[in-house]
Design a protein around this motif. Structure first.
Motif, short mmCIF file in Angstrom:
data_model
loop_
_atom_site.label_atom_id
_atom_site.label_comp_id
_atom_site.label_asym_id
_atom_site.label_seq_id
_atom_site.Cartn_x
_atom_site.Cartn_y
_atom_site.Cartn_z
N GLY A 159 2.51 1.70 -3.38
CA GLY A 159 1.52 2.14 -4.35
C GLY A 159 1.29 3.64 -4.28
N LYS A 201 0.83 -1.20 0.00
CA LYS A 201 0.00 0.00 0.00
C LYS A 201 0.86 1.26 0.00
N THR A 249 -1.81 1.39 -8.28
CA THR A 249 -2.68 0.64 -7.36
C THR A 249 -1.88 -0.39 -6.56
N ASP A 250 -2.44 -0.77 -5.43
CA ASP A 250 -1.83 -1.80 -4.58
C ASP A 250 -1.73 -3.11 -5.35
N ARG A 251 -2.76 -3.41 -6.12
CA ARG A 251 -2.78 -4.66 -6.89
C ARG A 251 -1.64 -4.72 -7.89
#
Length: 65
Positions: free
Chosen positions: A10, A7, A16-18
């Motif tokens: 990101g 996180k 994004t975290d993903r």
């Protein structure tokens, strides 16, 4: 060495975290380690190049008439 979470990276890289998790699982972030279900990333790690980008001019369209 100081580590950051997915996180935090990101937010630092403005993605994004993903996407950060995907980079970690693909081994594209040097020094990233997995502790349980948590990725730890060195704070001085460089953001990998986004391979989804392409050059629109390189794409040639062929019309068959």
């Amino acid at each position: 060495m100081e580590y950051l979470t997915v996180k935090e990276m990101g937010e630092k890289w403005n993605i994004t975290d993903r996407m950060v998790s995907i980079y970690c699982s693909q081994g594209r972030i040097l020094g990233a380690i997995k502790k349980g279900n948590l990725w730890l990333i060195p704070c001085d790690a460089e953001k990998p190049e986004d391979k989804r980008k392409y050059n629109a001019r390189a794409v040639k369209y062929v019309c068959k008439t």
